[in-house]
Write an enzyme that holds these catalytic residues in place. Structure first.
Site, short mmCIF file in Angstrom:
data_model
loop_
_atom_site.label_atom_id
_atom_site.label_comp_id
_atom_site.label_asym_id
_atom_site.label_seq_id
_atom_site.Cartn_x
_atom_site.Cartn_y
_atom_site.Cartn_z
CB SER A 1 72.19 27.28 87.96
OG SER A 1 70.86 27.01 87.54
CB ALA B 1 74.42 36.28 87.59
CE LYS C 1 62.42 29.01 91.70
NZ LYS C 1 61.42 29.91 92.32
CB THR D 1 70.54 32.80 81.63
OG1 THR D 1 71.02 33.65 82.66
CG2 THR D 1 71.59 32.70 80.53
CD GLN E 1 62.65 35.41 72.02
OE1 GLN E 1 62.43 36.49 71.51
NE2 GLN E 1 61.74 34.46 72.06
N GLY E 2 67.32 38.07 72.56
CA GLY E 2 68.02 39.07 71.76
C GLY E 2 69.51 38.93 71.69
CD GLU F 1 68.18 43.54 71.06
OE1 GLU F 1 68.19 42.33 70.79
OE2 GLU F 1 68.28 43.98 72.22
CG ASP G 1 62.56 32.24 94.97
OD1 ASP G 1 61.39 32.44 95.34
OD2 ASP G 1 62.87 31.42 94.08
CG HIS H 1 59.70 42.73 75.77
ND1 HIS H 1 59.15 42.82 74.50
CD2 HIS H 1 61.04 42.58 75.59
CE1 HIS H 1 60.12 42.72 73.60
NE2 HIS H 1 61.28 42.58 74.23
NE ARG I 1 63.33 45.64 75.79
CZ ARG I 1 64.07 44.62 76.20
NH1 ARG I 1 64.20 44.38 77.49
NH2 ARG I 1 64.69 43.85 75.33
CG HIS J 1 61.20 41.48 79.47
ND1 HIS J 1 61.18 40.17 79.04
CD2 HIS J 1 62.39 42.02 79.05
CE1 HIS J 1 62.30 39.93 78.36
NE2 HIS J 1 63.05 41.01 78.37
NE ARG K 1 66.84 44.33 81.01
CZ ARG K 1 66.71 43.73 79.84
NH1 ARG K 1 67.68 43.84 78.93
NH2 ARG K 1 65.63 43.03 79.56
CG LEU L 1 71.85 37.82 78.70
CD1 LEU L 1 71.87 37.19 77.33
CD2 LEU L 1 71.77 36.74 79.78
#
Length: 521
Positions: A13, A16, A38, A46, A50-51, A117, A221, A242, A289, A350, A385, A391
């Site tokens: 939930s 995505a 779960k 999500t 923060q960023g 960033e 999972d 991170h 990173r 991260h 990434r 996101l």
């Protein structure tokens, strides 16, 4: 035990899963959408982001620059066509989110305030203070509540995907997904959720390491379930650490000091007060990173220190507090005034770049099964990434999956679904003690932290594999004779994910992005 039938079954939930649910439910009001999660409905990776979300929004920015930044961060292991697709779809995805009610920070000119960033060549991060993920999750849950054909089921733990493997009698090749077996944590019953279409949006794997910024629910999972169902998995060696998690020994998850703080102008310093990143990369603190994390790791090995420092003392204090109120308050709560004192930071696990292989529409190698978000491997991120592309990926792929489902939704359930048996727990008992489960979970985390972290070697990886194979055998024995619990299932999933990270790491013979082995020098 019950058999529950739906048109769409979404596992997870976060951004995505909820994006898929909202778009599909709006377009198909006569179809029943189940969202199974779960923990509490708002608990996801999500929520802790923060960023912000990276998107070309400024007229001075360009798709080509964002594409190039993404490719460079991913060490050109990315799928260029996927990168172009996601970045070109980004503005519309953000406009949709704003239409749905998401609020992003506004600057003094009345326009959206764009942050910068690490790895980005322009200001393109749309954000809401330093709790962007929380704001997006709030927005999406509000939309879900307005749609009567979405049923949201918190505290329901997906155990396994249902495939031909579960049919009794003659062994069949696995080619389709028919839903999932799901444990209702309130009744302790395992229900059979049959669905024409199933979507994995189960998030990350952070809890496989002792030090992670991920919440306790991030136990891999979806990837583990997919792997057991013979679904194609890829790039599991690429684990992002991170660079700047708040140093608090024994605290898990670690509190994240957002990349945006360095984008705001903060410096990294060692115990001597030196800015060591200036000698490592021309981008200094704003290098990707993997580069910054390895630099910090090297600094700690060299000096024997337990952490380095993030220096914000030269920044405008009022603007910092306005931009990062939660980071400011968190530091203040442990006695650090960021306007006069350095913040102790260390790298922490991260993000997982690898996962379930998907195409441009989110389809996996299993018929009727999609995947989206951190549990998937789309080709966007490559070997590492780029900040705030996660996101974005979930939003864009959530839209694309919904559009594909809307166009190609099966009109009838496949006949084979009628033969799916209920979960069989005959002969199982409730374990007398759960200490062995918690002990083995900590053991997995220690193995991965000590032997499979930022810098790896074949010798350490082989040793990790030996330990994990023992834990796998031990846990499968317990699994076979026990009534299931979320704790036991999570342990099983963590072991599977850890095994995949190690096996993929042993196969890679070239250092790329977030993967770095001493044997490849």
């Amino acid at each position: 035990m019950s058999i529950i039938q739906s048109d769409l079954l979404i596992l997870g939930s976060g951004v995505a899963g909820l994006t898929v649910a909202i778009k599909s439910a709006r377009a198909l009001p006569n179809k029943q959408v189940f969202v199974v999660t779960k923990a509490h409905e708002s608990e996801s990776n999500t929520k802790y982001a923060q960023g912000g979300v990276a998107a070309v929004w400024d007229k001075l920015d360009s798709f080509n620059d964002h594409i190039n930044d993404t490719m460079v961060a991913g060490d050109h292991e990315n799928d260029l066509e996927v990168v172009k697709m996601v970045i070109e779809d980004a503005p519309e995805a953000m406009e949709q989110l704003i239409r749905w009610g998401a609020e992003f920070d506004i600057n003094e000119s009345g326009e959206i305030d764009l942050g910068k960033e690490g790895g980005h060549s322009a200001h393109r991060i749309l954000h809401h203070k330093d709790i962007t993920g929380f704001e997006i999750e709030r927005t999406l849950l509000q939309q879900v509540e307005s749609l009567p054909n979405i049923t949201l089921l918190p505290y329901h733990f997906a155990i396994d995907l249902i495939t031909e493997h579960h049919l009794k009698g003659k062994q069949r090749d696995i080619s389709s997904c028919f839903g999932a077996y799901v444990l209702d944590q309130k009744t302790n019953q395992i229900d059979t959720f049959l669905s024409k279409t199933t979507i994995l949006t189960t998030g990350g794997v952070g809890q496989v390491y002792a030090a992670t910024t991920n919440p306790v629910i991030a136990t891999g999972d979806g990837i583990a379930m997919a792997y057991r169902a013979k679904v194609a998995v890829k790039d599991m060696e690429f684990v992002q650490f991170h660079p700047t998690a708040l140093y608090q020994p024994g605290v898990s998850p670690a509190f994240l000091i957002s990349e945006a703080v360095r984008g705001f102008g903060a410096y990294l310093r060692n115990a001597k007060g030196e800015r060591f990143m200036l000698e490592i990369d021309e981008r200094a603190e704003l290098a990707p990173r993997d580069i910054v994390s390895r630099a910090i790791n090297s600094e700690l090995i060299k000096t024997g220190d337990r952490f380095v420092y993030l220096d914000c003392t030269h920044l405008d204090a009022e603007k910092f507090i306005n931009h990062f109120p939660n980071i400011y308050e968190k530091c203040k709560s442990i006695g650090i005034d960021v306007s006069t004192q350095y913040i102790p930071v260390v790298p922490a696990q991260h993000y997982m770049m690898g996962g379930v292989v998907i195409d441009k529409n989110g389809k996996t190698s299993l018929h009727n099964l999609y995947a989206c978000g951190e549990c998937s491997c789309s080709g966007l991120h490559g070997a590492n990434r780029l900040a705030s592309n996660s996101l974005l990926e979930a939003l864009v792929y959530g839209n694309r999956i919904a559009e594909d489902i809307i166009t190609n939704m099966p009109q009838e359930a496949e006949k084979i679904m009628l033969a799916i048996p209920e979960w069989d727990e005959e002969g199982t008992t409730v374990p007398k003690e759960k200490v062995l489960i918690s002990h083995n979970r900590k053991t997995v985390q220690n193995i991965m932290t000590d032997l499979v972290a930022i810098v790896r070697s074949d010798e350490r990886l082989e040793k990790a594999l030996d330990h994990l194979l023992y834990l796998y055998t031990d846990t499968e024995k317990v699994y076979a004779k026990s009534k299931l619990s979320p704790q036991l299932c999570e342990l099983r999933n963590l072991i599977a994910v850890a095994y995949l990270i190690v096996k993929f790491s042993l196969k890679r013979k070239e250092n790329k992005g977030a993967f770095y082995s001493l044997d490849n020098l």
